[in-house]
Design an enzyme around this catalytic site. Structure first.
Site, PDB file in Angstrom:
ATOM      1  N   SER A 103       0.750  -1.356  -0.354  1.00 25.53           N
ATOM      2  CA  SER A 103       0.191   0.156   0.012  1.00 25.53           C
ATOM      3  C   SER A 103       0.852   1.206  -0.404  1.00 25.53           C
ATOM      4  CB  SER A 103      -0.878   0.005   1.796  1.00 25.53           C
ATOM      5  OG  SER A 103      -2.006  -1.060   1.149  1.00 25.53           O
ATOM      6  N   ASP A 153      -6.330  -7.980   4.520  1.00 26.26           N
ATOM      7  CA  ASP A 153      -6.055  -8.652   3.949  1.00 26.26           C
ATOM      8  C   ASP A 153      -5.226 -10.139   4.561  1.00 26.26           C
ATOM      9  OD1 ASP A 153      -6.219  -7.452   1.713  1.00 26.26           O
ATOM     10  OD2 ASP A 153      -4.534  -5.721   2.200  1.00 26.26           O
ATOM     11  N   SER A 193     -13.463   0.981   3.431  1.00 21.33           N
ATOM     12  CA  SER A 193     -12.821   0.145   2.245  1.00 21.33           C
ATOM     13  C   SER A 193     -11.709   2.064   2.072  1.00 21.33           C
ATOM     14  CB  SER A 193     -13.131   0.313   0.817  1.00 21.33           C
ATOM     15  OG  SER A 193     -12.547   0.454  -0.110  1.00 21.33           O
ATOM     16  N   ARG A 208     -12.517 -14.692  -0.932  1.00 25.30           N
ATOM     17  CA  ARG A 208     -11.288 -16.094  -0.694  1.00 25.30           C
ATOM     18  C   ARG A 208     -12.136 -15.909   0.545  1.00 25.30           C
ATOM     19  NH1 ARG A 208      -6.826 -10.691  -0.010  1.00 25.30           N
ATOM     20  NH2 ARG A 208      -5.872 -11.725  -1.971  1.00 25.30           N
TER      21      ARG A 208
HETATM   22  C1  S3P Z   1      -5.719  -1.384   0.179  1.00 27.41           C
HETATM   23  C2  S3P Z   1      -7.018  -1.348   0.858  1.00 27.41           C
HETATM   24  C3  S3P Z   1      -7.839  -2.996   0.889  1.00 27.41           C
HETATM   25  C4  S3P Z   1      -6.533  -3.826   1.368  1.00 27.41           C
HETATM   26  C5  S3P Z   1      -5.470  -3.812  -0.712  1.00 27.41           C
HETATM   27  C6  S3P Z   1      -5.255  -2.427  -0.684  1.00 27.41           C
HETATM   28  C7  S3P Z   1      -5.028  -0.187   0.230  1.00 27.41           C
HETATM   29  O1  S3P Z   1      -8.573  -2.909   0.304  1.00 27.41           O
HETATM   30  O2  S3P Z   1      -7.045  -4.827   0.743  1.00 27.41           O
HETATM   31  O3  S3P Z   1      -4.918  -5.197  -0.825  1.00 27.41           O
HETATM   32  O4  S3P Z   1      -3.715  -0.078   0.111  1.00 27.41           O
HETATM   33  O5  S3P Z   1      -6.213   0.766   0.342  1.00 27.41           O
HETATM   34  P1  S3P Z   1     -10.351  -2.295   0.190  1.00 27.41           P
HETATM   35  O6  S3P Z   1     -10.421  -0.491   0.530  1.00 27.41           O
HETATM   36  O7  S3P Z   1     -10.862  -2.768  -0.890  1.00 27.41           O
HETATM   37  O8  S3P Z   1     -10.958  -2.832   1.147  1.00 27.41           O
END
Ligand code: S3P
Length: 740
Positions: free
Chosen positions: A325, A618, A470, A649
């Protein structure tokens, strides 16, 4: 089909046509070949080499009684040849050629015969060498090479089939293309490089000050100019026959060369580095580019399965790769900043590389990555340029969703696509609020990619409550907010990772965080900074779970990011009774970091608190493995988001664990897992990962407590987030390997 061919006539005995019939004769000794060449020596040599059975003294004589005629003469000789053989052609004879330009041959046929010949199949093998002449024939010349066939509307499909099969027989891969497209593509990929090679050698060889070039012509000169030794007559004809397309390619090149000259003259390092870094990436991935695909597309054709053998325990101190991220965001904000941003610890995985390539495509000069180091020459919030093509984002949902927000604020149109998994993921969660802000976005059915985002649509700030927890949607809107009129206010139903907010602040941008609400305004600027990316807690998770379930394990994971919005895994494992200590806690560039020591402990089943779900979103595939090894029941609820990750998942883990004999039941928003406890073990079996990296790695970890081997299918995508996973697993004590 090719059984109908028993006699071939080949006109022009050179490298290409000669190699084709030579190789065909090996596969089909029953076919007889008659040849003709204006040079009697070539005919005699072809016969003694066994390329042809016999030769004729005129082309017309050669083609009489043939089922297939191969024209393998310089392009400008085709017309005269057609005139000559015309009276000897039977109705059903098939003709084909091997020339590098197709439009002019199609025109010659029309001129000579008054209309296209249905049985004339225009062909062009993409193979050859700087050598020419019958003495250079090579029966393996076409093995695994492409042959482009350019049928016209009038071309007889049966004839195309025969010629295609004859190419396939010698190992070539046939592709169909239209004539004009072929000539344009070849002008750029083949004709222009030959022109430049001839020109460069000629210039240098005639420059008296450069007398010594041939004495010192080992490296660059030799590599760049090998093709200047090709047949002058053949290339004269090609440039004449494909004049306009060659001139167009040459004009584009001349323009770009002029710019590079200027960059050198002005010592403009950024412009020079831009050309060189883009070219290096393109060259490194050139086979994919030739296939007109993205630079970083994962090799889907390459199937990687893991075999995880039972048992083992983990030991050692090591560092997993950089946070995915944070890596994505470092490229995005570094690109939009004023000044140069240096990133260390960058994740060189396919997902973050997809983001990096997207910004290169939009004109940002990015050096590296090299051992996790990336230097980004920021262009400012309004400095991105229209990309030459669709942005291809591979498997990466984060790239597409965050970029959607940024792209909505640009002056130009953009299309974004991804691989099979990304193409199924929901994008309306970002498209809808962006539309409310004024963006114009098209998607495929049900809001799936590709996404088309229209440029130059003024955005206005909105106040938006996320319908789901999210970080991607939150970040998307905050990034759009950098370009929107007024305030953009985002409220989240539960805390999610806050790397965007932290990093914006790190780049000096004003972000207001008030409880569950984040506010940004446009009009600010990002100022370049340095970023130290911590190790990814999501990747560390596999080793935390591994050490927790494998008796005798004791490991320390270094420099792991422990941002409070990411530590659900630590909280959940501790609730399950894991023996986990945070050491040397510190802050690095606005992100908390620690070394994490984990020793084996007997785990117990728990009801996973719902407030931990977004903080461990995750990590659930690995948590399911821990729960299966725990004593008693683990219940997960409130995790419906898991169904729209790189795979569903919940389903993928339920199916896989059931194959390994675990008592698990999936629910709408989670699962109930009855752990087998300290005495139990996973069985063996074959796991379908749905190409999901985290499913693959989780089942590799399961092998530590398995009674039999586990085969894990389709693991190539582990490279999206965790390059080097297998090596690190093996070095730390797991018995997992790539199936040979
Ligand atoms: C992420 C947010 C999450 C995560 C993804 C990375 C990010 O997704 O599952 O691997 O870097 O902002 P969601 O926003 O869909 O939960």
């Amino acid at each position: 089909m090719t059984n109908s061919i028993s006699r071939i006539a080949i006109i022009g005995l050179g490298l290409i046509g000669g190699s084709w019939v030579f190789s065909l004769r090996e596969k089909r000794p029953d076919i007889s070949v008659v040849g003709f060449d204006r040079n009697v020596d070539s005919m005699e040599q072809a016969k003694s080499l066994g390329v042809i059975d016999e030769f004729a003294f005129t082309a017309r004589e050669a083609v009489a009684n043939a089922d297939l005629i191969i024209l393998s003469v310089p392009i400008l000789a085709v017309r005269e040849l057609l005139d000559e053989i015309k009276p000897a052609l039977s109705n059903d004879v098939i003709l084909t050629d091997v020339g590098s330009v197709k439009g002019c041959v199609a025109k010659d046929i029309c001129d000579v015969f008054g209309a296209p010949l249905p049985n004339f199949v225009l062909g062009h093998p993409i193979a050859g060498s700087e050598k020419s002449g019958i003495q250079a024939v090579d029966p393996l010349l076409f093995k695994n090479h492409k042959v482009i066939i350019t049928p016209l509307e009038e071309t007889n499909p049966e004839a195309v089939k025969v010629v295609s099969e004859l190419w396939a027989l010698v190992g070539a891969k046939v592709e169909l293309m239209n004539v004009a497209h072929h000539d344009e593509v070849l002008a750029a990929t083949s004709h222009l490089p030959h022109l430049l090679a001839y020109s460069l050698v000629d210039t240098l060889a005639h420059n008296h000050e450069n007398k010594e070039i041939f004495n010192y012509a080992a490296g660059g000169f030799r590599d760049f100019t090998r093709i200047a030794a090709s047949s002058p007559k053949m290339w004269h004809d090609i440039f004449t026959a494909n004049k306009q397309a060659v001139l167009d390619a040459l004009d584009l090149f001349t323009h770009d060369l002029g710019q590079l000259r200027q960059a050198v003259a002005e010592s403009d390092s950024t412009a020079m580095m831009g050309v060189f870094t883009r070219a290096k990436v393109a060259r490194d991935h050139f086979s994919k580019i030739l296939a007109r695909r993205a630079y970083v597309e994962p090799m889907k054709t390459q199937q990687i399965n893991y075999i995880a053998n039972p048992g083992g325990s983990l030991s050692g101190t090591f560092r997993v790769p950089g946070d995915k991220s944070i890596s994505h965001r470092s490229i995005m904000l570094g690109s939009l900043a004023n000044g140069t941003t240096e990133v260390s610890g960058f994740l060189e995985g396919e997902d973050s590389l997809a983001t990096l390539q997207a910004f290169r495509d939009m004109g940002v000069v990015i050096e590296g990555p090299h051992r996790g180091r990336v230097i980004i020459h920021g262009v400012g919030l309004h400095g991105l340029q229209v990309p030459p093509n669709t942005l291809y984002l591979g498997n990466s949902g984060t790239s597409m969703r965050l970029l959607a927000g940024l792209m909505a604020g640009q002056k130009f149109d953009v299309e974004m696509t991804g691989d099979e998994s990304l193409s199924k993921r929901p994008m309306n969660r970002v498209a809808n609020p962006l539309r409310e802000m004024g963006a114009e976005i098209d998607t495929a059915a049900e809001g799936r990619p590709p996404m088309h985002i229209k440029g130059d649509k003024p955005l206005k700030g909105i106040t938006y409550t996320l319908p789901m927890a999210s970080a991607q949607v939150k970040s998307c809107l905050l990034l759009a907010g950098l370009y929107a009129d007024g305030e953009t206010v985002v409220t989240e139903p539960a805390p999610t990772r806050d790397h965007t907010e932290r990093m914006l602040k790190g780049f000096g941008y004003d972000v207001q965080v008030n409880g569950d609400t984040v506010t940004v305004k446009s009009g600010g600027q990002l100022t370049a900074t340095n970023i130290d990316v911590p190790a990814d807690i999501s990747s560390a998770t596999f080793f935390m779970v591994a050490a927790s379930i494998a008796p005798g394990s004791d490991i320390t994971l270094e420099h792991v990011g422990i941002n409070p919005t990411r530590i659900g895994i630590i909280n959940i494992l501790r609730l399950m009774g894991a023996n986990l200590q945070l050491l040397n806690e510190r802050e690095v560039g606005g992100e908390p970091v620690a070394d994490i020591r984990i020793q084996y402990a007997q785990l117990k089943g728990i009801d996973i608190p719902e407030d931990q779900v977004p903080l461990a979103i995750d990590e659930f595939p690995a948590i399911f493995i821990a729960a299966a090894c725990a004593q008693g029941k683990t219940t997960l609820t409130g995790a419906e988001e898991l169904r729209v990750k790189e795979s569903d998942r919940i389903q993928a883990m339920v199916d896989g664990l059931q194959i390994l004999g675990v008592d698990i039941k999936g629910t709408e928003d989670g699962a109930i897992i009855n752990g087998f406890g300290v005495e139990g073990a996973f069985g063996g079996g074959e796991i379908v990962t749905h190409h999901d990296h985290r499913i693959a790695m989780s089942f590799a970890v399961a092998s530590l407590r398995a009674a039999k081997p586990i085969k894990i299918l389709d693991c190539a995508n582990v490279a999206t987030s965790f390059p080097g996973f297998i090596e690190l697993s093996q070095n730390s004590g797991m018995n997992v390997a790539i199936e040979s």
